[in-house]
Design an enzyme around this catalytic site. Structure first.
Site: not given
Length: 201
Positions: A93-94
């Protein structure tokens, strides 16, 4: 008159006899489909009292809804635990998924953009400050703490082994005037392939 012993035996039979289940059962709702309307449900932004309803926010114009399994994926569990349970989850996600949208040249022409995760608003606010500290992208980070929004889209998956509850599949939805026009859902729930920015915007 029925003998007392016979009546007692009949009573025991009625109490202990298994009850047959109904011949029908509820079927699972269908996955979200093109032309569906955005669920009319509240999400939260920055604090529990700040409600955001995407069916209203995206009622006019273009929009993007990006669903992710969790904020701070790499911080929620260790990398080793995450990769053992969901090899494609890790810090996706990051590290990969959202930066692909943040840095994409077509982002500014995509309308209003929202990131949604089954997290509380404080976690989402902190995550936003990490990925977009100056707030330059215009992307808004919304919490779906009860998972009601993602459940209405039928986009939850069983992730209790890692997160303790159901989480959102990784996905992206394009919308126009409150209607879903394009859907990109990761077939393995957590990978970064069909829902990455290059394939959606």
């Amino acid at each position: 008159m029925m003998h007392l012993t016979t009546r007692r035996s009949l009573a025991r039979l009625l109490v202990t006899a298994p009850v047959k289940s109904r011949a029908f059962h509820a079927t699972s709702p269908a996955l979200v489909a093109v032309s569906d309307r955005i669920p009319d449900l509240d999400l939260v932004e920055d604090s529990p009292g700040n409600k955001v309803n995407l069916s209203k926010e995206l009622a006019k114009g273009r929009g993007v809804i990006i669903g992710v399994p969790a904020a701070f994926t790499e911080g929620a569990v260790s990398h080793e635990e995450a990769w053992m349970a969901y090899p494609t989850l890790g810090p996706s996600c990051s590290a990969n998924h959202l930066p692909g949208y943040i840095n994409h040249p077509k982002l500014k022409d995509s309308g209003r953009v929202f990131v949604v995760a089954v997290n509380d608003p404080f976690v989402m606010k902190a995550w936003k400050s990490t990925l977009d500290p100056a707030g330059e992208t215009g992307i808004r980070f919304l919490g779906d703490p009860s998972a009601a929004f993602n459940s209405a889209l039928d986009l939850l998956f069983d992730s209790a082994a890692i997160f303790g509850n159901d989480r959102s599949k990784r996905y992206a939805l394009l919308t126009q005037d409150g209607e879903i026009t394009k859907i990109a859902i990761e077939p393995d729930n957590t990978g970064v392939n069909v829902s990455k920015a290059d394939n959606v915007l």
